[in-house]
Structures are given as structure tokens and as C-alpha cells.
Design a protein around this motif. Structure first.
Motif, PDB file in Angstrom:
ATOM      1  N   THR A   1       7.976  -6.212  22.846  1.00 21.70           N
ATOM      2  CA  THR A   1       7.771  -6.685  21.486  1.00 21.70           C
ATOM      3  C   THR A   1       7.338  -5.484  20.641  1.00 21.70           C
ATOM      4  O   THR A   1       6.436  -4.749  21.037  1.00 21.70           O
ATOM      5  CB  THR A   1       6.651  -7.752  21.452  1.00 21.70           C
ATOM      6  N   LYS A   2       7.977  -5.300  19.490  1.00 23.26           N
ATOM      7  CA  LYS A   2       7.579  -4.190  18.621  1.00 23.26           C
ATOM      8  C   LYS A   2       6.170  -4.463  18.083  1.00 23.26           C
ATOM      9  O   LYS A   2       5.854  -5.584  17.713  1.00 23.26           O
ATOM     10  CB  LYS A   2       8.573  -4.031  17.468  1.00 23.26           C
ATOM     11  N   VAL A   3       5.341  -3.419  18.084  1.00 22.93           N
ATOM     12  CA  VAL A   3       3.955  -3.586  17.639  1.00 22.93           C
ATOM     13  C   VAL A   3       3.519  -2.327  16.880  1.00 22.93           C
ATOM     14  O   VAL A   3       3.913  -1.217  17.222  1.00 22.93           O
ATOM     15  CB  VAL A   3       3.034  -3.905  18.853  1.00 22.93           C
ATOM     16  N   TRP A   4       2.746  -2.534  15.794  1.00 19.98           N
ATOM     17  CA  TRP A   4       2.269  -1.430  14.955  1.00 19.98           C
ATOM     18  C   TRP A   4       0.826  -1.153  15.342  1.00 19.98           C
ATOM     19  O   TRP A   4      -0.081  -1.899  14.967  1.00 19.98           O
ATOM     20  CB  TRP A   4       2.380  -1.841  13.486  1.00 19.98           C
ATOM     21  N   HIS A   5       0.614  -0.100  16.141  1.00 17.20           N
ATOM     22  CA  HIS A   5      -0.715   0.170  16.695  1.00 17.20           C
ATOM     23  C   HIS A   5      -0.806   1.663  17.023  1.00 17.20           C
ATOM     24  O   HIS A   5       0.160   2.241  17.533  1.00 17.20           O
ATOM     25  CB  HIS A   5      -0.882  -0.674  17.969  1.00 17.20           C
ATOM     26  N   PRO A   6      -1.960   2.303  16.761  1.00 15.05           N
ATOM     27  CA  PRO A   6      -2.076   3.748  16.995  1.00 15.05           C
ATOM     28  C   PRO A   6      -1.815   4.171  18.445  1.00 15.05           C
ATOM     29  O   PRO A   6      -1.354   5.274  18.694  1.00 15.05           O
ATOM     30  CB  PRO A   6      -3.536   4.061  16.625  1.00 15.05           C
ATOM     31  N   ASN A   7      -2.120   3.294  19.411  1.00 12.90           N
ATOM     32  CA  ASN A   7      -2.003   3.682  20.825  1.00 12.90           C
ATOM     33  C   ASN A   7      -0.748   3.137  21.508  1.00 12.90           C
ATOM     34  O   ASN A   7      -0.626   3.185  22.717  1.00 12.90           O
ATOM     35  CB  ASN A   7      -3.246   3.231  21.596  1.00 12.90           C
ATOM     36  N   ILE A   8       0.175   2.611  20.696  1.00  9.54           N
ATOM     37  CA  ILE A   8       1.426   2.086  21.234  1.00  9.54           C
ATOM     38  C   ILE A   8       2.559   2.659  20.384  1.00  9.54           C
ATOM     39  O   ILE A   8       2.509   2.589  19.160  1.00  9.54           O
ATOM     40  CB  ILE A   8       1.446   0.541  21.185  1.00  9.54           C
ATOM     41  N   SER A   9       3.556   3.233  21.033  1.00  7.03           N
ATOM     42  CA  SER A   9       4.660   3.834  20.282  1.00  7.03           C
ATOM     43  C   SER A   9       5.440   2.759  19.536  1.00  7.03           C
ATOM     44  O   SER A   9       5.901   1.793  20.141  1.00  7.03           O
ATOM     45  CB  SER A   9       5.601   4.582  21.230  1.00  7.03           C
ATOM     46  N   SER A  10       5.595   2.944  18.214  1.00 14.92           N
ATOM     47  CA  SER A  10       6.355   1.980  17.423  1.00 14.92           C
ATOM     48  C   SER A  10       7.847   2.099  17.756  1.00 14.92           C
ATOM     49  O   SER A  10       8.630   1.221  17.455  1.00 14.92           O
ATOM     50  CB  SER A  10       6.114   2.199  15.926  1.00 14.92           C
ATOM     51  N   GLN A  11       8.239   3.211  18.388  1.00 19.02           N
ATOM     52  CA  GLN A  11       9.636   3.435  18.752  1.00 19.02           C
ATOM     53  C   GLN A  11       9.956   2.893  20.150  1.00 19.02           C
ATOM     54  O   GLN A  11      10.862   2.097  20.316  1.00 19.02           O
ATOM     55  CB  GLN A  11       9.961   4.942  18.736  1.00 19.02           C
ATOM     56  N   SER A  12       9.184   3.341  21.152  1.00 26.36           N
ATOM     57  CA  SER A  12       9.531   3.049  22.550  1.00 26.36           C
ATOM     58  C   SER A  12       8.667   1.974  23.196  1.00 26.36           C
ATOM     59  O   SER A  12       9.008   1.473  24.264  1.00 26.36           O
ATOM     60  CB  SER A  12       9.399   4.322  23.380  1.00 26.36           C
ATOM     61  N   GLY A  13       7.523   1.633  22.585  1.00 27.07           N
ATOM     62  CA  GLY A  13       6.629   0.656  23.192  1.00 27.07           C
ATOM     63  C   GLY A  13       5.706   1.257  24.249  1.00 27.07           C
ATOM     64  O   GLY A  13       4.959   0.546  24.913  1.00 27.07           O
ATOM     65  N   ALA A  14       5.750   2.605  24.400  1.00 25.69           N
ATOM     66  CA  ALA A  14       4.873   3.270  25.377  1.00 25.69           C
ATOM     67  C   ALA A  14       3.412   3.023  24.999  1.00 25.69           C
ATOM     68  O   ALA A  14       3.068   2.977  23.814  1.00 25.69           O
ATOM     69  CB  ALA A  14       5.170   4.764  25.407  1.00 25.69           C
ATOM     70  N   ILE A  15       2.572   2.861  26.016  1.00 23.07           N
ATOM     71  CA  ILE A  15       1.162   2.528  25.796  1.00 23.07           C
ATOM     72  C   ILE A  15       0.291   3.694  26.247  1.00 23.07           C
ATOM     73  O   ILE A  15       0.453   4.202  27.351  1.00 23.07           O
ATOM     74  CB  ILE A  15       0.764   1.271  26.615  1.00 23.07           C
TER      75      ILE A  15
END
Length: 193
Positions: free
Chosen positions: A73-87
Motif C-alpha cells: 500500500t502506498k504510504v506517505w511517511h519519512p521512514n517508508i519509501s513513497s516509491q518502493s515501500g521500503a521500510i
């Protein structure tokens, strides 16, 4: 070698506690090495009301190596990539311990949604916005949650109806849609395989 007995136990624990935690983990296919996790957006955050899907793949060394997790799921968060979803989360890297479980890892990811660490970002653009224009960040995060993480109940009924018309039993259509986070293409793929 992955300890599949342990993975089975962990899945049962998640199923048992699902009502309380809202956290769900289900196998992606016949293999227990590929899983899908679902976490609810924490109350009082811009992610509230969202349902976030996370791709989980277990390395051969699990539980001695951390699971690999990525937001689907796309998420807007400083610690999660808005492109790849990497955490970016220490317990998914060097702070992992075999005492942790998939559920505790997903609870940690959920906690990360509540308390971002903009000084250790995965997504520098989002982190800058979080630090410099907080209200804009909250608005964007809320918009992304509305757009990508919310499944409207009306839509679910329509999707169930469509699958029933294709000849699938209603209960099966409903549970499959639920398992894939409401994605009717994935549900159809699963029902047909």
C-alpha cells in the motif's frame, strides 16, 4: 533453513489475536516463505482508518535473520519509501532477534506509523516536509491514506457481487477479497488458481 513449524505457530497466533490487534498475516501462496501482512492505521494519526498491506518474505535463515518487509500500500511517511515501500526500521535490520515474531515486527511497523523518525529517513523528501511543513505533511499523509489505504464498504459489496456472478460462493468471494485487501484482480487470480 526456515523453521516452518514456527511460522505456522506465528500465523496461528496472529489469527487468534486478530480481533484485538487488527494485525493479519496470511500466506501468499503454498509456500510459507512469502506472506502478506495487514496492519490498521493507528488511531490519532493521518493513517487512521487505513488498512495497509505489507509484503513479507522470509529469508532461509528465519527466525535468525529478519523478515524482509515492504509496504504494498502506498504510504506517505519519512521512514517508508513513497516509491518502493521500503521500510527503515532497526528491528528489520541489525536489531532483529529470533525472540521477535512476525506479529511483533508488524506491531513495530505500526508503531513507526505513529512516531516517525525524520532524522533517520528512508524518504528524504517526506522527511523534509515532515520537519519543515508539518501541516502539509499531515494533509498529504491523510490524502494518501484516503486514496490508497481505504476500502469503501460499498465497493466491497459490488466486488463480492461480481465474483458471485462469476460463479464463486459468496463466503469464499468475501474471504478472498478480505485476504487480498479488497483488490478484486488479486482475488480473482487467487480464486482461479
Amino acid at each position: 533453513m526456515i523453521d516452518f513449524g514456527r511460522v505456522q505457530k506465528e500465523l496461528q497466533e496472529c489469527t487468534r489475536d486478530m480481533e484485538a490487534s487488527g494485525i493479519k498475516v496470511s500466506p501468499k501462496s503454498d509456500s510459507l516463505a512469502r506472506l502478506t501482512g495487514t496492519i490498521p492505521g493507528p488511531v490519532g494519526t493521518p493513517y487512521e482508518g487505513g488498512s495497509f498491506q505489507i509484503d513479507i518474505s522470509l529469508p532461509d535463515g528465519y527466525p535468525f535473520e529478519p523478515p524482509k518487509m515492504n509496504f504494498v500500500t502506498k504510504v506517505w511517511h519519512p521512514n517508508i519509501s513513497s516509491q518502493s515501500g521500503a521500510i527503515c526500521l532497526d528491528i528489520l535490520k541489525d536489531q532483529w532477534s529470533p525472540a521477535l515474531t512476525l506479529k511483533t515486527a508488524l506491531l513495530s511497523v505500526q508503531a513507526l506509523l505513529s512516531s516517525p523518525e525524520p532524522d533517520d529517513p528512508q524518504d528524504a523528501v517526506v522527511a523534509q516536509q515532515y520537519l519543515k511543513e508539518y501541516q502539509t505533511f499531515v494533509g498529504t499523509a491523510r490524502y494518501w491514506t484516503e486514496t490508497f489505504a481505504k476500502v469503501s464498504s460499498l465497493g466491497v459489496e459490488e466486488k463480492v457481487q461480481k465474483l458471485v456472478e462469476m460463479g464463486f460462493p459468496e463466503a469464499l468471494a468475501r474471504s478472498t477479497l478480505d485476504a487480498v485487501g479488497g483488490d478484486e484482480n488479486l482475488a480473482l487470480e487467487r480464486l482461479c488458481s
